[in-house]
Design a protein around this motif. Structure first.
Motif, PDB file in Angstrom:
ATOM      1  N   THR A 155      -2.878   0.501  -4.324  1.00  0.00           N
ATOM      2  CA  THR A 155      -2.452  -0.903  -4.024  1.00  0.00           C
ATOM      3  C   THR A 155      -1.842  -1.501  -5.042  1.00  0.00           C
ATOM      4  OG1 THR A 155      -4.561  -1.137  -2.213  1.00  0.00           O
ATOM      5  CG2 THR A 155      -3.431  -3.113  -2.984  1.00  0.00           C
ATOM      6  N   ASP A 207      -3.042   6.057  -1.736  1.00  0.00           N
ATOM      7  CA  ASP A 207      -4.196   5.511  -1.888  1.00  0.00           C
ATOM      8  C   ASP A 207      -4.283   4.385  -3.137  1.00  0.00           C
ATOM      9  OD1 ASP A 207      -5.692   6.859   0.065  1.00  0.00           O
ATOM     10  OD2 ASP A 207      -6.093   8.548  -1.733  1.00  0.00           O
ATOM     11  N   LYS A 267      -5.166  -3.390   4.410  1.00  0.00           N
ATOM     12  CA  LYS A 267      -5.376  -2.136   5.195  1.00  0.00           C
ATOM     13  C   LYS A 267      -5.522  -2.438   6.514  1.00  0.00           C
ATOM     14  CE  LYS A 267      -9.102   1.276   5.136  1.00  0.00           C
ATOM     15  NZ  LYS A 267     -10.407   1.856   4.604  1.00  0.00           N
ATOM     16  N   LYS A 283       0.678  -1.076  -0.167  1.00  0.00           N
ATOM     17  CA  LYS A 283       0.174  -0.021  -0.112  1.00  0.00           C
ATOM     18  C   LYS A 283       0.712   1.334  -0.103  1.00  0.00           C
ATOM     19  CE  LYS A 283      -3.598  -2.601   0.733  1.00  0.00           C
ATOM     20  NZ  LYS A 283      -3.037  -3.877   0.812  1.00  0.00           N
TER      21      LYS A 283
END
Length: 202
Positions: A160, A158, A183, A155
């Motif tokens: 991935t 924002d 997350k 991550k």
């Protein structure tokens, strides 16, 4: 007083070597009997097939999920055979366990209505743990983060990278925080310069 001291010492000694693990969880034991007790194979006298899915802590990213598939039948009055497959995943691929078990049971009548069953199972265990996550490369004075095909993803802001997608590259900025895993992961690194990281939480 001596009993209190002895109890405290024994408790401390037991905690010192304490280890934890996350085993697959079963909400409905009645539908997962063969996964726990191999002697159950063939006890119904007919071909039985059951498939289940269980989500633990619904709504929490990376929460455990479990799938089971059980097949068993009787091949004679006393013999039963079965197959059990259990897949357990934690952390969006961070830790994935798959169990395959071949099951054999033998039933002995002990009265007109009573039976005593014995069971054994032999199988294999596939463990998939994401061991490799990302690398940082320098290209023409700029730095780039590349996911190395990790199972649980990397991550950044924002974005991935990895996980369900294969690999991925993004340009790094000074002070960027890189997260390894789902997350809310506790494995966070702050980018400072090429090949240098500052661990901000572990």
């Amino acid at each position: 007083m001596k009993k209190l001291i002895l109890t405290t010492v024994l408790l401390a000694a037991s905690i010192w070597g304490l280890m934890a693990q996350q085993d697959a969880q079963y909400t409905q034991y009645m539908y997962n009997t063969i996964a726990v007790n191999p002697a159950y194979a063939g006890s119904r006298g007919v071909l039985s097939i059951a498939a289940l899915h269980r989500s633990q802590w619904v709504g929490l990213d990376g929460a455990p999920t479990t799938q089971t598939l059980n097949i068993h039948t009787s091949v004679s009055e006393r013999l039963g055979l079965g197959l059990s497959i259990v897949n357990d995943e934690i952390g969006n691929g961070t830790n994935q366990d798959t169990y395959f078990d071949a099951i054999f049971s033998y039933t002995v009548p002990i009265s007109e209505t009573g039976k005593l069953s014995f069971g054994v199972k032999a199988g294999g265990h596939l463990l998939n743990i994401s061991r490799e996550h990302f690398q940082i490369e320098q290209r023409e004075g700029e730095y780039y983060l590349t996911d190395r095909g990790s199972a649980c993803g990397t991550k950044l802001r924002d974005i991935t990278l990895g996980g369900e997608d294969t690999g991925g590259t993004v340009k790094l900025q000074d002070g960027d925080v890189i997260g390894v895993g789902a997350k809310g992961t506790p494995y966070l690194f702050q980018f400072v310069s090429f090949n240098e990281y500052r661990i901000i939480r572990d």
